[in-house]
Design a protein around this motif. Structure first.
Motif, short mmCIF file in Angstrom:
data_model
loop_
_atom_site.label_atom_id
_atom_site.label_comp_id
_atom_site.label_asym_id
_atom_site.label_seq_id
_atom_site.Cartn_x
_atom_site.Cartn_y
_atom_site.Cartn_z
N ARG A 69 45.40 39.60 35.62
CA ARG A 69 44.07 39.54 36.22
C ARG A 69 42.98 39.57 35.15
O ARG A 69 42.01 38.82 35.22
CB ARG A 69 43.88 40.67 37.24
CG ARG A 69 44.64 40.38 38.55
CD ARG A 69 44.66 41.54 39.51
NE ARG A 69 45.80 42.45 39.41
CZ ARG A 69 47.08 42.13 39.54
NH1 ARG A 69 47.42 40.89 39.73
NH2 ARG A 69 48.02 43.02 39.47
N ARG A 70 43.16 40.38 34.14
CA ARG A 70 42.19 40.43 33.04
C ARG A 70 42.15 39.10 32.29
O ARG A 70 41.09 38.58 31.95
CB ARG A 70 42.52 41.57 32.08
CG ARG A 70 42.24 42.95 32.62
CD ARG A 70 42.35 44.03 31.54
NE ARG A 70 43.61 44.02 30.82
CZ ARG A 70 44.70 44.70 31.18
NH1 ARG A 70 44.70 45.45 32.26
NH2 ARG A 70 45.79 44.63 30.46
N ASN A 71 43.35 38.55 32.03
CA ASN A 71 43.42 37.28 31.30
C ASN A 71 42.82 36.13 32.10
O ASN A 71 42.15 35.26 31.54
CB ASN A 71 44.87 36.97 30.92
CG ASN A 71 45.37 37.89 29.84
OD1 ASN A 71 44.60 38.55 29.15
ND2 ASN A 71 46.68 37.98 29.70
N ILE A 72 43.07 36.12 33.40
CA ILE A 72 42.49 35.07 34.24
C ILE A 72 40.97 35.18 34.25
O ILE A 72 40.26 34.18 34.13
CB ILE A 72 43.06 35.12 35.67
CG1 ILE A 72 44.52 34.64 35.66
CG2 ILE A 72 42.23 34.29 36.64
CD1 ILE A 72 45.26 34.85 36.96
N LYS A 73 40.46 36.39 34.35
CA LYS A 73 39.00 36.58 34.34
C LYS A 73 38.41 36.11 33.02
O LYS A 73 37.39 35.40 32.99
CB LYS A 73 38.67 38.06 34.58
CG LYS A 73 37.19 38.32 34.71
CD LYS A 73 36.92 39.78 35.01
CE LYS A 73 35.42 40.01 35.14
NZ LYS A 73 35.09 41.40 35.44
N ALA A 74 39.04 36.47 31.91
CA ALA A 74 38.55 36.05 30.59
C ALA A 74 38.64 34.53 30.44
O ALA A 74 37.70 33.90 29.94
CB ALA A 74 39.35 36.74 29.49
N ARG A 76 38.58 32.26 32.81
CA ARG A 76 37.57 31.63 33.65
C ARG A 76 36.21 31.63 32.97
O ARG A 76 35.47 30.65 33.02
CB ARG A 76 37.47 32.34 35.01
CG ARG A 76 38.58 31.98 35.94
CD ARG A 76 38.41 32.69 37.26
NE ARG A 76 39.45 32.26 38.18
CZ ARG A 76 39.83 32.96 39.22
NH1 ARG A 76 39.26 34.11 39.52
NH2 ARG A 76 40.78 32.50 40.00
N THR A 77 35.89 32.74 32.32
CA THR A 77 34.60 32.83 31.62
C THR A 77 34.53 31.81 30.49
O THR A 77 33.55 31.08 30.35
CB THR A 77 34.39 34.26 31.08
OG1 THR A 77 34.40 35.17 32.18
CG2 THR A 77 33.09 34.39 30.32
N LYS A 80 34.61 28.15 31.91
CA LYS A 80 33.36 27.82 32.60
C LYS A 80 32.30 27.42 31.57
O LYS A 80 31.57 26.45 31.76
CB LYS A 80 32.85 28.98 33.45
CG LYS A 80 31.57 28.61 34.20
CD LYS A 80 31.02 29.78 34.99
CE LYS A 80 29.78 29.42 35.78
NZ LYS A 80 28.79 28.59 35.13
#
Length: 187
Positions: A69-74, A76-77, A80
């Motif tokens: 979850r942390r890696n996906i959030k990073a 995505r940032t 993007k």
């Protein structure tokens, strides 16, 4: 990647999640109807005889962790920011009658070139400027659009990606007003 379709009157969903999380390792999954399990196992055994169990188990463990979850959030940032930069630069350098829009997901952006410009011609023009694109014509199951190409932005160095898009703008300018036909290639 997630793909839904109806084959043999049974809904099937194919997916993979390893490309962004474990580069170089391709894993996939399919939650089929019970009636299709045997058929899918037979087909998989023919096409993919030796998927290492260690890879599958490692990814299964990783997918249950907070790290994913942390890696996906990073990711995505980061992506993007890269997508926003590409889109902004495409808007600045591509001809007005060129069509593109931000994707809802993934790491690719589709572009439709102006009328009269074939994506294969554009491919060679871009290649001469050290930029690779994927000609869209080869990615259609039917009714191929010869004016499209796919621009991948999985490479996250924003500066180099923007330079590449500027080169695409120069390639587009070089083909503007030109009729589709043979294109001289310098090798």
């Amino acid at each position: 990647m997630m793909r839904d379709y109806d084959t043999y009157r049974s809904h099937r969903r194919f997916a993979h999640d390893s490309e962004d999380n474990v580069p170089g390792i391709r894993l996939g999954f399919v939650p089929p109807p019970k009636t299709a399990v045997g058929d899918i196992i037979k087909r998989k055994s023919v096409s993919d005889l030796h998927t290492p169990s260690l890879y599958q188990e490692a990814f299964a463990t990783y997918s249950r962790s907070d790290a994913i979850r942390r890696n996906i959030k990073a990711a995505r940032t980061v992506y993007k920011g890269v997508l926003d930069a590409i889109y902004r630069e495409l808007s600045n350098v591509m001809p007005d009658d060129c069509e593109f829009e931000k994707p809802d997901g993934g790491l690719n952006l589709w572009v439709r070139l102006p009328r009269g410009v074939n994506a294969i011609d554009f491919y060679f023009s871009a290649l001469q400027r050290n930029v690779g694109i994927l000609v869209g014509e080869h990615l259609y199951a039917d009714k191929a659009d010869q004016r499209t190409f796919r621009l991948s932005f999985g490479f996250s160095d924003k500066k180099r990606v923007v330079e590449g898009v500027r080169s695409l703008g120069a390639a587009a300018s070089g083909l503007a007003g030109r009729k589709t036909g043979s294109f001289g290639v310098v090798v």
